[in-house]
Write a protein that holds these residues in place. Structure first.
Motif, PDB file in Angstrom:
ATOM      1  N   UNK A 273       0.847  -1.191   0.000  1.00 49.44           N
ATOM      2  CA  UNK A 273       0.000   0.000   0.000  1.00 49.44           C
ATOM      3  C   UNK A 273       0.883   1.242   0.000  1.00 49.44           C
ATOM      4  N   UNK A 274       0.529   2.238  -0.812  1.00 52.76           N
ATOM      5  CA  UNK A 274       1.295   3.489  -0.844  1.00 52.76           C
ATOM      6  C   UNK A 274       0.336   4.679  -0.857  1.00 52.76           C
ATOM      7  N   UNK A 275       0.720   5.717  -0.141  1.00 55.55           N
ATOM      8  CA  UNK A 275      -0.055   6.967  -0.113  1.00 55.55           C
ATOM      9  C   UNK A 275       0.912   8.113  -0.352  1.00 55.55           C
ATOM     10  N   UNK A 276       0.631   8.921  -1.361  1.00 54.04           N
ATOM     11  CA  UNK A 276       1.436  10.105  -1.662  1.00 54.04           C
ATOM     12  C   UNK A 276       0.708  11.326  -1.114  1.00 54.04           C
ATOM     13  N   UNK A 277       1.388  12.107  -0.300  1.00 51.91           N
ATOM     14  CA  UNK A 277       0.782  13.316   0.248  1.00 51.91           C
ATOM     15  C   UNK A 277       1.331  13.637   1.622  1.00 51.91           C
ATOM     16  N   UNK A 278       1.013  14.833   2.069  1.00 55.67           N
ATOM     17  CA  UNK A 278       1.425  15.250   3.404  1.00 55.67           C
ATOM     18  C   UNK A 278       0.261  15.962   4.076  1.00 55.67           C
ATOM     19  N   UNK A 279       0.369  16.124   5.403  1.00 61.01           N
ATOM     20  CA  UNK A 279      -0.690  16.807   6.141  1.00 61.01           C
ATOM     21  C   UNK A 279      -0.612  16.470   7.614  1.00 61.01           C
ATOM     22  N   UNK A 280      -1.503  17.086   8.380  1.00 64.58           N
ATOM     23  CA  UNK A 280      -1.440  16.958   9.837  1.00 64.58           C
ATOM     24  C   UNK A 280      -1.748  15.557  10.346  1.00 64.58           C
TER      25      UNK A 280
END
Length: 384
Positions: A235-242
């Motif tokens: 599983x991969x998730x691209x992104x950033x955030x709190x």
């Protein structure tokens, strides 16, 4: 004799112009307006581009650079500056993206008398507060038209019972420039090499902001139930955030180290979409979910939450829809896809791509905005 061009202001809350505009609603509206007939100004309440950053393709850009404090409460200084600017420019049309610009123009147009104002609603909840509904009901007049970015958002506006009507409110479903999107995408192997993902695994995941409403924590929990049954799946998730610290803690708690890749922010994330085999969107709410369309542009099968704005898209694309925050249902949907052969998955992806091309074509999107402006201007100029 040269005909005077129609002056259009497109007002946005924040500077957010991207190098590539395949999914930029505001920039696609600019493209919809022929330069020989329309003079377009892009204005941004907050922010401005730094050196080397892209600017709008509008004929001129204006950056008010208001602070957060100036845009809260009565916003007297910001309202006065915006009023003086619009009064001096004498616009024929003002297009307001999202609530704050709509709210400001609703008040100011009592004096400005711009012939046509268009308010674009991108999601739900903007008119939940009573005083907002009261204000909108009091201020909407014949100059206003409203657009929901999906039929579900339009229906939300109508159900607010505060001045949005079948006559002044329509849906123009978001679209993406499919040809531009595809031209940016790396091949599957190249995208994986750049992301540092094994070429041989089956990869599911998504990209987007790491915030609670995107539901990534439920995706992690569903994947945890499948990891032992499908050892070749990652599983991969691209992104950033709190939400990132919470997600990393959840990866540790569920024992998913080495199987889950939180890849952080990547410039032009769409470039990497073909790294995935299955596209997931476990959002708790969406106005439309452009990332869903972006996944389809990569010829990927989709699993997503059955929130009102996305359900028709998922069904049309032949994807799998699940209730938001329902780990059992998400696990079952992912398992259904993981049981398919590579060829069967590819066929599901091609079905999603065909749906995208047939229903979210960017040229049709542009023509709807052009027709809205042309027809509404005629109506407002003949109204008493």
């Amino acid at each position: 004799m040269m005909t005077k061009r129609i002056k259009v202001l497109q007002l946005q809350p924040d500077y957010n112009v991207k190098e590539h505009d395949f999914a930029d609603l505001a920039e696609q509206i600019v493209k919809a307006l022929p330069a020989e007939r329309y003079e377009v100004v892009a204005a941004f309440l907050r922010g401005k581009p730094q050196q080397g950053e892209p600017v709008s393709r509008a004929g001129r850009s204006v950056y008010f650079e208001f602070s957060d404090k100036q845009l809260k409460g009565l916003r007297l200084q910001a309202m006065w500056q915006l009023y003086r600017f619009c009064r001096a420019q004498r616009f024929d049309v003002v297009i307001c993206n999202r609530f704050k610009p709509v709210n400001m123009l609703l008040q100011l147009n009592r004096w400005l008398k711009v012939p046509l104002c268009i308010g674009i609603a991108h999601g739900f909840g903007e008119y939940e507060r009573y005083y907002r509904r009261f204000q909108v009901k009091y201020l909407i007049d014949h100059a206003w038209r409203f657009v929901g970015v999906s039929p579900a958002v339009r229906q939300y506006l109508l159900e607010c019972n505060c001045g949005f009507s079948a006559q002044n409110t329509l849906a123009i479903t978001n679209a993406i420039d499919i040809a531009q999107a595809e031209s940016l995408q790396f091949s599957r192997d190249e995208a994986r090499r750049l992301l540092g993902v094994d070429l041989q695994v089956r990869l599911l995941g998504t990209f987007g902001r790491l915030v609670p409403i995107k539901g990534h924590v439920y995706l992690l929990r569903a994947f945890a139930r499948l990891k032992d049954v499908h050892p070749q799946v990652q599983l991969a998730i691209i992104g950033k955030g709190r939400e990132e610290p919470r997600l990393r803690a959840e990866v540790d708690r569920l024992g998913l180290q080495g199987r889950v890749h939180l890849l952080g922010f990547r410039e032009n994330a769409l470039q990497y979409v073909r790294a995935f085999d299955i596209w997931t969107m476990p959002s708790l709410a969406e106005g439309l979910g452009l990332a869903l369309l972006e996944g389809m542009s990569g010829h990927l099968p989709v699993v997503a939450s059955n929130v009102p704005a996305m359900l028709p898209l998922i069904q049309g694309a032949g994807g799998l829809a699940v209730p938001p925050a329902d780990v059992d249902a998400l696990t079952a949907a992912l398992a259904d896809y993981l049981r398919l052969s590579d060829q069967q998955l590819k066929e599901r992806g091609e079905q999603a791509y065909a749906y995208l091309c047939a229903n979210h074509d960017i040229e049709a999107f542009r023509q709807k905005y052009l027709r809205l402006i042309d027809e509404a201007l005629k109506e407002t100029r003949t109204s008493p």
